[in-house]
Structure formats: C-alpha cells, structure tokens
Design a protein around this motif. Structure first.
Motif, PDB file in Angstrom:
ATOM      1  N   THR A 145     137.029  35.711  59.378  1.00 45.94           N
ATOM      2  CA  THR A 145     135.659  36.236  59.280  1.00 45.94           C
ATOM      3  C   THR A 145     134.647  35.103  59.164  1.00 45.94           C
ATOM      4  OG1 THR A 145     136.517  38.189  58.147  1.00 45.94           O
ATOM      5  CG2 THR A 145     134.152  37.768  57.981  1.00 45.94           C
ATOM      6  N   PHE A 146     134.953  34.098  58.364  1.00 42.61           N
ATOM      7  CA  PHE A 146     134.029  32.973  58.183  1.00 42.61           C
ATOM      8  C   PHE A 146     133.903  32.146  59.466  1.00 42.61           C
ATOM      9  CE2 PHE A 146     136.374  33.822  54.248  1.00 42.61           C
ATOM     10  CZ  PHE A 146     135.336  34.229  53.431  1.00 42.61           C
ATOM     11  N   ILE A 147     135.040  31.919  60.130  1.00 39.38           N
ATOM     12  CA  ILE A 147     135.012  31.124  61.372  1.00 39.38           C
ATOM     13  C   ILE A 147     134.204  31.842  62.443  1.00 39.38           C
ATOM     14  CG2 ILE A 147     136.445  30.148  63.198  1.00 39.38           C
ATOM     15  CD1 ILE A 147     138.679  29.833  61.132  1.00 39.38           C
ATOM     16  N   LEU A 148     134.447  33.152  62.595  1.00 37.21           N
ATOM     17  CA  LEU A 148     133.692  33.909  63.603  1.00 37.21           C
ATOM     18  C   LEU A 148     132.205  33.939  63.269  1.00 37.21           C
ATOM     19  CD1 LEU A 148     136.071  36.947  64.313  1.00 37.21           C
ATOM     20  CD2 LEU A 148     135.641  34.933  65.744  1.00 37.21           C
ATOM     21  N   GLY A 149     131.876  34.066  61.981  1.00 39.91           N
ATOM     22  CA  GLY A 149     130.467  34.063  61.582  1.00 39.91           C
ATOM     23  C   GLY A 149     129.783  32.752  61.928  1.00 39.91           C
ATOM     24  N   SER A 150     130.450  31.642  61.650  1.00 39.20           N
ATOM     25  CA  SER A 150     129.857  30.331  61.981  1.00 39.20           C
ATOM     26  C   SER A 150     129.689  30.157  63.479  1.00 39.20           C
ATOM     27  CB  SER A 150     130.746  29.213  61.421  1.00 39.20           C
ATOM     28  OG  SER A 150     130.694  29.192  60.015  1.00 39.20           O
ATOM     29  N   SER A 198     120.907  39.524  58.260  1.00 32.29           N
ATOM     30  CA  SER A 198     121.688  39.829  59.464  1.00 32.29           C
ATOM     31  C   SER A 198     121.984  38.572  60.262  1.00 32.29           C
ATOM     32  CB  SER A 198     120.901  40.816  60.337  1.00 32.29           C
ATOM     33  OG  SER A 198     119.634  40.264  60.665  1.00 32.29           O
ATOM     34  N   VAL A 199     122.840  38.760  61.265  1.00 31.12           N
ATOM     35  CA  VAL A 199     123.107  37.684  62.227  1.00 31.12           C
ATOM     36  C   VAL A 199     121.823  37.289  62.943  1.00 31.12           C
ATOM     37  CG1 VAL A 199     124.370  37.114  64.329  1.00 31.12           C
ATOM     38  CG2 VAL A 199     125.491  38.440  62.530  1.00 31.12           C
ATOM     39  N   THR A 231     128.126  38.866  53.518  1.00 29.18           N
ATOM     40  CA  THR A 231     129.149  39.895  53.330  1.00 29.18           C
ATOM     41  C   THR A 231     130.373  39.501  54.154  1.00 29.18           C
ATOM     42  OG1 THR A 231     128.300  41.179  55.186  1.00 29.18           O
ATOM     43  CG2 THR A 231     127.461  41.715  52.985  1.00 29.18           C
ATOM     44  N   ARG A 232     131.551  39.617  53.565  1.00 25.67           N
ATOM     45  CA  ARG A 232     132.777  39.133  54.227  1.00 25.67           C
ATOM     46  C   ARG A 232     133.303  40.174  55.202  1.00 25.67           C
ATOM     47  NH1 ARG A 232     132.814  37.309  48.922  1.00 25.67           N
ATOM     48  NH2 ARG A 232     132.894  35.034  48.769  1.00 25.67           N
ATOM     49  N   THR A 233     132.489  40.479  56.198  1.00 24.09           N
ATOM     50  CA  THR A 233     132.869  41.438  57.236  1.00 24.09           C
ATOM     51  C   THR A 233     132.491  40.872  58.599  1.00 24.09           C
ATOM     52  OG1 THR A 233     130.735  42.555  56.995  1.00 24.09           O
ATOM     53  CG2 THR A 233     132.607  43.468  55.764  1.00 24.09           C
ATOM     54  N   ILE A 234     133.256  41.251  59.607  1.00 20.20           N
ATOM     55  CA  ILE A 234     132.935  40.837  60.971  1.00 20.20           C
ATOM     56  C   ILE A 234     131.794  41.697  61.495  1.00 20.20           C
ATOM     57  CG2 ILE A 234     133.810  40.699  63.331  1.00 20.20           C
ATOM     58  CD1 ILE A 234     136.541  40.093  62.199  1.00 20.20           C
ATOM     59  N   PRO A 235     130.695  41.113  61.960  1.00 28.06           N
ATOM     60  CA  PRO A 235     129.557  41.921  62.409  1.00 28.06           C
ATOM     61  C   PRO A 235     129.854  42.614  63.743  1.00 28.06           C
ATOM     62  CG  PRO A 235     129.159  39.609  62.833  1.00 28.06           C
ATOM     63  CD  PRO A 235     130.450  39.666  62.081  1.00 28.06           C
ATOM     64  N   HIS A 236     129.312  43.813  63.892  1.00 21.88           N
ATOM     65  CA  HIS A 236     129.449  44.553  65.152  1.00 21.88           C
ATOM     66  C   HIS A 236     128.135  44.631  65.922  1.00 21.88           C
ATOM     67  CE1 HIS A 236     133.509  45.740  64.030  1.00 21.88           C
ATOM     68  NE2 HIS A 236     133.052  46.065  62.821  1.00 21.88           N
ATOM     69  N   LEU A 243     122.285  43.169  63.931  1.00 18.14           N
ATOM     70  CA  LEU A 243     121.616  43.577  62.703  1.00 18.14           C
ATOM     71  C   LEU A 243     122.571  43.689  61.518  1.00 18.14           C
ATOM     72  CD1 LEU A 243     119.242  46.334  64.173  1.00 18.14           C
ATOM     73  CD2 LEU A 243     118.751  43.926  63.715  1.00 18.14           C
ATOM     74  N   ASP A 244     123.857  43.393  61.746  1.00 19.10           N
ATOM     75  CA  ASP A 244     124.831  43.445  60.649  1.00 19.10           C
ATOM     76  C   ASP A 244     124.849  42.117  59.904  1.00 19.10           C
ATOM     77  OD1 ASP A 244     125.498  45.997  61.320  1.00 19.10           O
ATOM     78  OD2 ASP A 244     127.271  45.430  62.495  1.00 19.10           O
ATOM     79  N   PRO A 245     125.070  42.170  58.595  1.00 16.20           N
ATOM     80  CA  PRO A 245     125.226  40.909  57.850  1.00 16.20           C
ATOM     81  C   PRO A 245     126.619  40.336  58.059  1.00 16.20           C
ATOM     82  CG  PRO A 245     125.442  42.780  56.380  1.00 16.20           C
ATOM     83  CD  PRO A 245     125.095  43.352  57.726  1.00 16.20           C
ATOM     84  N   THR A 246     126.767  39.080  57.798  1.00 19.88           N
ATOM     85  CA  THR A 246     128.070  38.409  57.863  1.00 19.88           C
ATOM     86  C   THR A 246     128.016  37.172  56.986  1.00 19.88           C
ATOM     87  OG1 THR A 246     129.776  37.583  59.364  1.00 19.88           O
ATOM     88  CG2 THR A 246     127.512  37.009  59.877  1.00 19.88           C
ATOM     89  N   ILE A 247     128.965  36.283  57.167  1.00 22.53           N
ATOM     90  CA  ILE A 247     129.022  35.071  56.344  1.00 22.53           C
ATOM     91  C   ILE A 247     129.559  33.940  57.204  1.00 22.53           C
ATOM     92  CG2 ILE A 247     131.374  35.478  55.521  1.00 22.53           C
ATOM     93  CD1 ILE A 247     130.441  34.469  52.761  1.00 22.53           C
TER      94      ILE A 247
END
Length: 319
Positions: free
Chosen positions: A97-102, A173-174, A256-261, A264-268
């Motif tokens: 999740t962190f790698i995809l967010g970055s 959000s992203v 938030t430790r979730t993969i965004p879809h 407008l979704d939050p992530t990390i």
C-alpha cells in the motif's frame, strides 16, 4: 682591477633569487595544502555515503535476516498490522500500500509538472524578452526556496477544503497530494531544463533559421530534440524529489493505509509512514525494522533514478 681584489656580491640579485625561491616554496606548500584538503573532503564524502548505505542496508535487511519475514510478503502484501498480538494472528508488515501510494502520487505529479516545466523553460530561453527573464528567474528561485511545510500548510488550508466542497470526498486525497507535489517539483525541472536549452550551441538555431524555419519549427524540431537528454534528466530529478518528499504530502494525503480507487480517495506514502511511526517504535522491533526497510526502498529508488540519469547523460546531447 687589482690582483687579489674580489668584487662585492650583487645583493639585489641574491635578494631576488631568495625571494623567488620563497615564493615558489609557498606556492608548493599552498598547492600541497589545497590538494590535501580537497582529498580529505572527497574522502569524507565517500566515507559518509558508504556509511549511510551500510547503516540503512543493515537496518533495512534486519526484517528478513532477524525477524524472518519473507521478501515477497513484505513487498506484495497489503496487510499492515505490525502490533497485532499473536492470539489474533501475529504481526503483518506488508508494504505494498505504501509503495503504490508513493508511486501513484509521484508519477501523477511528474505527469502534470514535466510538460508545464518544459514549456516554461522554452519560454524563458527562446521567447521571453530580457525583462521577462529577469522576472521569471527570481520567481522560480523563490518558489524553490519555500519550505515544504509551507506548501503543505497552503494545501491543507486552501486545496483540501476546495476539493471537499466542490469535487467530493473528504478533501484529503491523492488529488491534493499530487497537486502539491507537482508545484513543489516545478523549480527543479524548470531550472535543469533551462540550463539544458541554454547549453545548446547557438549555431544550430542560426542554421535552422537560415534554412527558413520559423521560430516554432526551430524550437519543436531542433532545440527541444537536441536538449532531450537534459530534459529527461530534469524530469527524473523531479521524480526523485517527488518520491522522497514527506511532510507536505503527509499533510494533505489523508494517511489511510488503503489502496486508493479514485483520485479523491486518501492513501499513504512510504515517507509519510516513516515520519509518522518511527518515533513510536522500539529500536530493533519488527515494526521498527519494517520502517527501516521502507527507508531502504527509498534509497534503492534513489539509486535507480541516479542510474537512469547517468545512462541518459552518457547517451549524449544529440542522437
């Protein structure tokens, strides 16, 4: 001249010879001192670099060598419960999740910022009058000097409420993250792109104009392709800056430790997770080692960016 008479020594010649030897001696001492200082400074940089790599590498690999976490589990799992008790299944330290967010935030920021920066660089070098360059250059330097916390605070105060009120979601959000990042990396890409365009031989532009090309054709078909390696280097440097940025993104992305879809979704991101959790973990624990492993991923990504730049630069300015 009388026999047995010895002429008086030429004191001026003796003084000049002595002064010349003293000057040459001081020059040799100064050169030796300069070489020694330069060598020590270069050696210090090498030692510091190797030490940092060794320290982060040893800390980052401890999660595999000491705690026995599988490499695939750490890189490809989205389960992040580093403090989960054994009765409930034990800790899990998947960092996908962190790698995809970055990656998501950084690539989107570069996708927005790179074309805009190249256009600004072309305008500064080829189109803007002298007074325009005198205005743009300080503006870019000021933009580069603004602290990242200020970017984050402006994004938190203006951008997040705007997204929440007019686009939906909670605002964190992203979208907010990559907009802030795209503004932050603008000065880096613009500065390197401008230097690349200015380094081109003026004869190429003059030859294109002499053959009847318009200014736009000269820019599009001659100058920009000729500076291609420099422009790619600028984009890679901007991507490296975006990938390593922590504070400004952390303030607007939601964490938030979730993969965004959606945007407008939050992530990390990796940097956000490290800065938020590192102060609350015990040195040597599984959680702490997982955070060091994330730092090792950032370091390896930096190496990758540097290798890309070296390959691009080694390719030459023109092909």
């Amino acid at each position: 001249m009388h026999e047995g008479f010895s002429p008086a020594p030429d004191l001026n010649n003796i003084y000049r010879t002595t002064d010349k030897r003293n000057i040459q001696g001081r020059k040799r001492c100064g050169e030796l001192l300069g070489r020694s200082v330069a060598f020590l400074a270069a050696a210090l940089v090498v030692v510091l670099t190797v030490s940092i790599i060794y320290f982060i590498g040893s800390k980052g690999l401890a999660i595999f060598t000491v705690h026995g976490v599988r490499f695939t589990e750490f890189l490809f799992s989205t389960h992040w419960w580093p403090d989960r008790p054994l009765e409930e299944g034990g800790p899990a330290v998947g960092s996908l999740t962190f790698i995809l967010g970055s990656l998501l935030v950084s690539l989107l920021a570069v996708a927005v910022s790179a074309p805009l920066s190249v256009i600004v660089a072309v305008f500064m070098v080829e189109i803007a009058p002298v007074w325009g360059q005198r205005v743009l250059q300080p503006a870019i330097e000021i933009l580069a000097g603004i602290p990242s916390v200020v970017y984050g605070y402006v994004g938190l105060s203006l951008l997040v409420p705007f997204i929440r009120n007019y686009l939906g979601g909670e605002g964190f959000s992203v979208l907010a993250g990559f907009i802030v990042l795209s503004i932050m990396i603008l000065p880096t890409i613009i500065s390197v792109s401008t230097d690349s365009l200015r380094a081109l031989p003026p004869q190429w532009k003059e030859a294109a104009l002499a053959l009847g090309s318009t200014r736009w054709q000269t820019i599009r078909l001659v100058l920009v392709p000729a500076a291609r390696s420099g422009l790619i280097t600028a984009v890679v440097l901007g991507l490296a800056r975006a990938f390593g940025e922590a504070l400004a993104v952390q303030m607007v992305i939601g964490n938030t430790r979730t993969i965004p879809h959606s945007l407008l979704d939050p992530t990390i991101t990796l940097t956000s997770a490290i800065t938020m959790d590192m102060g609350y973990t015990i040195m040597g624990s599984l959680w702490n080692s997982a955070l060091w492993s994330m730092g090792l991923i950032l370091l390896l990504m930096s190496f990758l960016f540097i290798m890309v730049i070296r390959v691009v630069v080694r390719g030459g300015m023109v092909r």
